[in-house]
Design an enzyme around this catalytic site. Sequence first.
Site, PDB file in Angstrom:
ATOM      1  N   TYR A 123       0.849  -1.187   0.000  1.00  0.00           N
ATOM      2  CA  TYR A 123       0.000   0.000   0.000  1.00  0.00           C
ATOM      3  C   TYR A 123       0.891   1.246   0.000  1.00  0.00           C
ATOM      4  O   TYR A 123       0.812   2.098   0.880  1.00  0.00           O
ATOM      5  CB  TYR A 123      -0.911  -0.037   1.221  1.00  0.00           C
ATOM      6  N   SER A 124       1.772   1.305  -1.009  1.00  0.00           N
ATOM      7  CA  SER A 124       2.694   2.425  -1.166  1.00  0.00           C
ATOM      8  C   SER A 124       3.118   2.476  -2.627  1.00  0.00           C
ATOM      9  O   SER A 124       2.802   1.582  -3.414  1.00  0.00           O
ATOM     10  CB  SER A 124       3.916   2.274  -0.245  1.00  0.00           C
ATOM     11  N   ASP A 159      11.548  -3.532   9.972  1.00  0.00           N
ATOM     12  CA  ASP A 159      10.565  -2.908   9.090  1.00  0.00           C
ATOM     13  C   ASP A 159       9.603  -2.112   9.960  1.00  0.00           C
ATOM     14  O   ASP A 159       8.714  -2.675  10.599  1.00  0.00           O
ATOM     15  CB  ASP A 159       9.831  -3.995   8.293  1.00  0.00           C
ATOM     16  N   GLY A 161       6.518  -0.023  10.556  1.00  0.00           N
ATOM     17  CA  GLY A 161       5.256   0.193   9.867  1.00  0.00           C
ATOM     18  C   GLY A 161       5.085  -0.832   8.767  1.00  0.00           C
ATOM     19  O   GLY A 161       4.948  -0.493   7.587  1.00  0.00           O
ATOM     20  N   GLY A 163       2.909  -2.884   7.559  1.00  0.00           N
ATOM     21  CA  GLY A 163       1.727  -3.183   6.782  1.00  0.00           C
ATOM     22  C   GLY A 163       1.249  -4.609   6.977  1.00  0.00           C
ATOM     23  O   GLY A 163       1.223  -5.130   8.094  1.00  0.00           O
ATOM     24  N   ILE A 184       0.956  -1.030  14.450  1.00  0.00           N
ATOM     25  CA  ILE A 184      -0.059  -0.863  15.485  1.00  0.00           C
ATOM     26  C   ILE A 184      -1.458  -1.138  14.948  1.00  0.00           C
ATOM     27  O   ILE A 184      -2.445  -0.879  15.625  1.00  0.00           O
ATOM     28  CB  ILE A 184       0.000   0.548  16.115  1.00  0.00           C
ATOM     29  N   GLU A 187      -5.582  -5.441  12.445  1.00  0.00           N
ATOM     30  CA  GLU A 187      -5.963  -6.198  11.256  1.00  0.00           C
ATOM     31  C   GLU A 187      -4.742  -6.576  10.435  1.00  0.00           C
ATOM     32  O   GLU A 187      -4.609  -7.704   9.969  1.00  0.00           O
ATOM     33  CB  GLU A 187      -6.937  -5.380  10.406  1.00  0.00           C
ATOM     34  N   GLN A 188      -3.839  -5.632  10.241  1.00  0.00           N
ATOM     35  CA  GLN A 188      -2.639  -5.905   9.454  1.00  0.00           C
ATOM     36  C   GLN A 188      -1.746  -6.928  10.155  1.00  0.00           C
ATOM     37  O   GLN A 188      -1.219  -7.851   9.520  1.00  0.00           O
ATOM     38  CB  GLN A 188      -1.872  -4.606   9.205  1.00  0.00           C
ATOM     39  N   CYS A 340      -5.535  12.230  -5.381  1.00  0.00           N
ATOM     40  CA  CYS A 340      -4.115  12.039  -5.064  1.00  0.00           C
ATOM     41  C   CYS A 340      -3.293  11.826  -6.330  1.00  0.00           C
ATOM     42  O   CYS A 340      -2.171  12.339  -6.454  1.00  0.00           O
ATOM     43  CB  CYS A 340      -3.939  10.868  -4.106  1.00  0.00           C
TER      44      CYS A 340
END
Length: 371
Positions: A123-124, A159, A161, A163, A184, A187-188, A340
Amino acid sequence: MFPKIVQQRLASVGIEFNGPHEWDPQIVNDGFYHRVIAEKSLGLGESYMDGWWNCRRVDELLCRILKCGVEYDIKGSPRYALLFLPAKLLNLQSRSRSRIVAEGHYDIGNDFFFSFLDPLHQYSCAYFKDTDDLAQAQVNKLELIAKKLELRKGDNLLDIGCGWGGLAKYMALRYGCRVTGVNISKEQLAFAREECKGLPVEFIDCDYREIKGEYDKIISVGMFEHVGQKNFRAYMETAHRVLRKDGLFLLHTIGSNASGLNCDPWLNKYIFPNGALPSIAQMSSSAEGLFVIEDLQNLCDNYDKTLLCWYRNFIKAWPAFADKYGERFRRMWEYYLLCCAGVFRARGVQVFQLLMTRERDARRQPAAAMR
């Protein structure tokens, strides 16, 4: 209607209200004009969500709006100005508030995100070198990161964050790294732990400020946007504290052209609560005395393409989610992805990859810095 100066600005880039072009907004509710004058970007986005206007190419409309600079001719109401006050007075990304974005955005449903992302659930920004395929472009991005970090078998990789664990899984399988992912989002993390079973990968539910241990390499992709200007230095101090001597730290983040405290009010309200895009100046000053910036690359054009791929996938998958989320949610996500894309196309924001080493290690210059 808008003031004459605004109409002239928009006309200069070929925007005509109810006009024939695919980027021309078709106005359904005349209250649109007053709403945008009073609330600027927030009013523009909310009025689209409410069906007050339509457009076949929202991405191109936003690109043209930014190119002509019309936002500077709309002052907004005093109420709009108050939206920026909390970021000036408070630390909106403190430890107690850090989970707001995870609960409000990343935890809305893994099945929804997976419907438009690539198989590695990145998601990047992808890296469309020699390809138009999203899945291959995301692999290209991971390979670019691995090359810059000089990853090799046995490396202990952090790593920050992480995801859904796609990067961690890829680096463990492809390069034989031991990976620790910090996140944090419940769900991920739940998905990542199941996805990486049997691999030398560990996922920890903790705020970045609580990270412990020592690591040969550190990667942070799409996380720094959630840290906030008041915490940029703390983030860099954490990375410096846990990075081993002669280690490498790669920071991949969307970045602003100018230093500020928070991001666009519409995005802040509906997509990324309390987000803040860092400028080069802010990142450099927060790293001062801690890191040497060895390499800086801007991948901006690639995010326009990435967002359009996500949008096409989103539209194809939407019928399966329509009853669960509803029409206003669809218009919100449509506007988010396309606006975006337009912002990146207009170069309103950038995508930076910074490769850094600890300042007093006096290690050799990384190969990626000599390209």
